[in-house]
Write a protein that holds these residues in place. Structure first.
Motif, short mmCIF file in Angstrom:
data_model
loop_
_atom_site.label_atom_id
_atom_site.label_comp_id
_atom_site.label_asym_id
_atom_site.label_seq_id
_atom_site.Cartn_x
_atom_site.Cartn_y
_atom_site.Cartn_z
N LEU A 79 -10.18 4.90 -14.28
CA LEU A 79 -8.95 4.15 -14.57
C LEU A 79 -7.79 4.66 -13.74
CD1 LEU A 79 -9.34 3.83 -18.44
CD2 LEU A 79 -9.55 1.99 -16.76
N THR A 80 -7.74 5.95 -13.51
CA THR A 80 -6.68 6.51 -12.65
C THR A 80 -6.79 5.95 -11.25
OG1 THR A 80 -6.66 8.57 -13.95
CG2 THR A 80 -5.68 8.64 -11.75
N LYS A 81 -7.99 5.87 -10.72
CA LYS A 81 -8.18 5.32 -9.38
C LYS A 81 -7.83 3.83 -9.34
CE LYS A 81 -11.58 6.64 -6.74
NZ LYS A 81 -10.87 7.41 -5.72
N LEU A 82 -8.07 3.12 -10.43
CA LEU A 82 -7.72 1.70 -10.46
C LEU A 82 -6.22 1.50 -10.43
CD1 LEU A 82 -8.49 -1.25 -10.64
CD2 LEU A 82 -8.69 -1.00 -13.13
N VAL A 83 -5.48 2.27 -11.23
CA VAL A 83 -4.02 2.08 -11.24
C VAL A 83 -3.40 2.51 -9.92
CG1 VAL A 83 -3.30 4.32 -12.22
CG2 VAL A 83 -1.97 2.25 -12.72
N LEU A 84 -3.99 3.50 -9.27
CA LEU A 84 -3.52 3.90 -7.94
C LEU A 84 -3.76 2.77 -6.93
CD1 LEU A 84 -4.72 7.61 -7.89
CD2 LEU A 84 -2.34 6.86 -7.61
N ALA A 85 -4.90 2.10 -7.04
CA ALA A 85 -5.20 0.99 -6.14
C ALA A 85 -4.27 -0.19 -6.38
CB ALA A 85 -6.66 0.57 -6.30
N ILE A 86 -3.94 -0.43 -7.65
CA ILE A 86 -3.00 -1.50 -7.99
C ILE A 86 -1.63 -1.23 -7.37
CG2 ILE A 86 -1.70 -2.55 -9.89
CD1 ILE A 86 -4.24 -2.13 -11.64
N ARG A 87 -1.17 0.00 -7.54
CA ARG A 87 0.13 0.35 -6.97
C ARG A 87 0.11 0.24 -5.44
NH1 ARG A 87 2.89 6.30 -6.53
NH2 ARG A 87 4.73 5.61 -5.35
N LEU A 88 -0.96 0.73 -4.82
CA LEU A 88 -1.06 0.68 -3.36
C LEU A 88 -0.98 -0.76 -2.86
CD1 LEU A 88 -1.71 1.96 -0.58
CD2 LEU A 88 -4.14 1.70 -1.16
N TYR A 89 -1.76 -1.64 -3.48
CA TYR A 89 -1.76 -3.03 -3.01
C TYR A 89 -0.40 -3.69 -3.21
CZ TYR A 89 -2.61 -7.97 -2.58
OH TYR A 89 -2.52 -9.29 -2.19
N LEU A 90 0.23 -3.48 -4.35
CA LEU A 90 1.55 -4.06 -4.59
C LEU A 90 2.56 -3.55 -3.58
CD1 LEU A 90 1.70 -4.09 -8.48
CD2 LEU A 90 2.03 -6.07 -6.98
N HIS A 91 2.52 -2.26 -3.32
CA HIS A 91 3.47 -1.67 -2.37
C HIS A 91 3.29 -2.28 -0.98
CE1 HIS A 91 5.45 1.28 0.18
NE2 HIS A 91 6.03 1.79 -0.91
N VAL A 92 2.06 -2.34 -0.52
CA VAL A 92 1.79 -2.82 0.85
C VAL A 92 2.04 -4.32 0.96
CG1 VAL A 92 -0.02 -3.12 2.58
CG2 VAL A 92 0.14 -0.98 1.32
N SER A 93 1.60 -5.09 -0.02
CA SER A 93 1.73 -6.56 0.06
C SER A 93 3.17 -7.02 -0.08
CB SER A 93 0.85 -7.23 -1.00
OG SER A 93 1.25 -6.85 -2.31
N LEU A 94 3.92 -6.42 -1.00
CA LEU A 94 5.32 -6.84 -1.17
C LEU A 94 6.18 -6.42 0.02
CD1 LEU A 94 5.87 -6.13 -4.98
CD2 LEU A 94 5.48 -8.34 -3.87
N ALA A 95 5.84 -5.28 0.62
CA ALA A 95 6.60 -4.83 1.80
C ALA A 95 6.40 -5.78 2.98
CB ALA A 95 6.18 -3.42 2.18
N ARG A 96 5.30 -6.54 3.00
CA ARG A 96 4.99 -7.44 4.12
C ARG A 96 5.10 -8.92 3.72
NH1 ARG A 96 2.96 -2.80 4.29
NH2 ARG A 96 2.38 -1.69 6.20
N TYR A 97 5.71 -9.15 2.58
CA TYR A 97 5.74 -10.52 2.05
C TYR A 97 6.49 -11.48 2.98
CZ TYR A 97 5.60 -14.16 -1.50
OH TYR A 97 5.34 -15.33 -2.18
N GLY A 98 7.49 -10.98 3.69
CA GLY A 98 8.23 -11.84 4.62
C GLY A 98 7.39 -12.27 5.80
N HIS A 99 6.35 -11.52 6.12
CA HIS A 99 5.48 -11.84 7.25
C HIS A 99 4.20 -12.55 6.81
CE1 HIS A 99 8.00 -9.39 9.85
NE2 HIS A 99 7.93 -8.43 8.93
N ARG A 100 3.75 -12.21 5.61
CA ARG A 100 2.51 -12.82 5.12
C ARG A 100 2.53 -12.85 3.60
NH1 ARG A 100 -3.51 -10.60 6.65
NH2 ARG A 100 -4.45 -10.95 4.61
N LYS A 101 2.53 -14.05 3.08
CA LYS A 101 2.58 -14.20 1.63
C LYS A 101 1.21 -13.85 1.02
CE LYS A 101 6.37 -17.49 1.42
NZ LYS A 101 6.89 -18.74 0.82
N ILE A 102 1.27 -13.53 -0.26
CA ILE A 102 0.04 -13.16 -0.96
C ILE A 102 -0.77 -14.42 -1.26
CG2 ILE A 102 -0.91 -12.01 -2.99
CD1 ILE A 102 1.71 -10.47 -3.24
N GLU A 103 -2.02 -14.40 -0.87
CA GLU A 103 -2.89 -15.55 -1.10
C GLU A 103 -3.33 -15.61 -2.56
OE1 GLU A 103 -6.11 -15.39 1.63
OE2 GLU A 103 -4.82 -15.38 3.41
N LYS A 104 -3.66 -16.82 -3.00
CA LYS A 104 -4.01 -17.02 -4.40
C LYS A 104 -5.21 -16.17 -4.82
CE LYS A 104 -5.10 -20.52 -7.87
NZ LYS A 104 -6.10 -19.65 -8.51
#
Length: 424
Positions: A249-274
């Motif tokens: 579960l610790t690894k899962l929440v770390l992966a969730i945070r990583l993806y949110l951090h990376v995807s939101l930081a690049r949202y202006g260049h590439r939106k999150i796909e459905k």
């Protein structure tokens, strides 16, 4: 004040038997898969913009091995929840999401709002769980403390110590400390509490004078708080049984945070796909559901777990780890059978459990009178160190042998000396 007479601190062997009654249900197979998918999606986003040093550190942590201690993992999960909530706070979301520029943006906002609600609820429950857990330990320990001014002093000292710790955290936050800085301090304070417990249990450091000043704290309690958190102590059994699920579960929440951090930081260049947002949402649903189940489960296991057991039980459990079978011997007519146990410290316990297939015979402990038994289970507290002899005596019989089935053991000392303590 609850009595500790005849008790010893919980042993790892006894806890193992206790935990056998509490099997942890397995996590869904998707738990590990979702963490891997989120990390892969994060890696793909590096093609949009290079990974920053902070993101690289996040990726390394998500790919690494979680801490071994259960409470450290609980603090780590709490930290990650706060980091995610900070990250997806409405005021910090990309402008397009704040303005809900397109239907797709509005759908992502809805998903982020749902994630925020779930994590806020789980964070609140985790904070309450940790608070109740700490109070439960303290209150249990206090039941074995003298119920007079000494107990009052201990409570006052704990309250003062906790106020000082909170003031330290408040000062860090006021100085602009990050969430990571705050949790690093909180874990440092948690480890300081452990050091204090160890010092209290062995009467070292600042507690040495206090222990000499006050009287009445049972030695069994000092022994318990000294060794309960040892790397190979009783709690290690809990880590081996229930740690792997928490680590996942610790690894899962770390992966969730990583993806949110990376995807939101690049949202202006590439939106999150459905499809990607669906993976994220599924990961959060499973994480919050399974993490809540884990805390409820571990809370029930902990609240019912014994802190102390009888020397007799400890001896029986320790003996069973050395051999699952009782020793069995034939004592011929007119003969005796002797067992010698080596005792290194005064106030150790000699424990025994035996039975005969037929008849009765005398049991002789050299410091106790002869007694006749067909079966018995008992113990006594030693008066000195050295060798102790247990003798099963069939010398009175001229014709009949006896078949003896037995276990014996020496259990570490339990004393209640005039050595006190006032701080937990």
């Amino acid at each position: 004040m609850a009595t500790t007479e005849g008790l010893v601190p919980i042993t790892r062997t006894y806890l193992a038997r206790y935990y056998d009654n509490y099997p942890l249900p397995p996590l869904p197979d998707a738990t590990t898969d979702l963490a891997a998918r989120l990390r892969a999606l994060s890696a793909d986003l590096a093609a949009v913009a290079p990974i920053t040093p902070d993101e690289e550190l996040l990726e390394q942590e998500a790919a690494g091995i979680p801490a071994h201690k259960i409470d450290e993992n609980l603090w780590k999960n709490r930290e990650q929840m706060e980091e995610i909530l900070f990250l997806i706070n409405t005021s910090r979301r990309p402008v397009a999401l704040q303005q809900k520029s397109t239907p797709e943006d509005a759908q992502i906002v809805c998903t982020l709002d749902d994630i925020e609600a779930k994590l806020k609820d789980m964070l609140k429950k985790l904070e309450q769980f940790q608070l109740e857990n700490a109070d439960s330990v303290f209150n249990t320990v206090m039941t074995y403390m003298p119920q007079d001014f000494r107990g009052t002093l201990i409570r006052q000292q704990r309250e003062r110590s906790e106020r000082n710790k909170q003031a330290e955290v408040d000062a860090l936050v006021s100085a602009g400390g990050s969430i990571h800085d705050r949790y690093a301090l909180l874990w440092k304070q948690q480890m300081e509490r452990r050091v204090q417990l160890a010092q209290l249990g062995s009467a070292t450091g600042v507690y040495k004078t206090l222990v000499r000043y006050l009287v009445g704290v049972p030695q069994v309690l000092l022994d318990f708080i000294r060794q309960i958190n040892d790397d190979n102590g009783p709690m290690e059994e809990q880590r081996e049984r229930y740690g792997p699920a928490l680590y996942t579960l610790t690894k899962l929440v770390l992966a969730i945070r990583l993806y949110l951090h990376v995807s939101l930081a690049r949202y202006g260049h590439r939106k999150i796909e459905k499809d990607d947002i669906d993976v994220l949402q599924q990961a959060v649903v499973i994480y919050t559901k399974e993490f809540l189940k884990f805390t409820v489960f571990i809370g029930e296991v902990f609240v019912n777990a014994p802190f102390f057991i009888s020397a007799e039980d400890a001896g029986a459990m320790d003996a069973s780890t050395k051999s699952d079978e009782y020793k069995e011997i034939i004592i011929p007519a007119g003969k005796t059978h002797e067992v010698i146990l080596s005792v290194e410290a005064v106030n150790s316990y000699i424990a025994w459990d035996f039975s005969l297939q037929q008849g009765a015979l005398n049991m002789v402990l050299l410091i106790l009178p002869h007694r006749r038994y067909e079966a018995d289970q008992g113990n006594f507290c030693t008066v000195s160190s050295g060798s102790y002899k247990l003798v099963w005596d069939n010398s009175y019989s001229s014709f009949f042998k006896k078949i003896l089935r037995y276990k014996v053991d020496a259990v570490p000392p339990v004393v209640e000396p005039a050595l006190p303590a006032i701080v937990l």
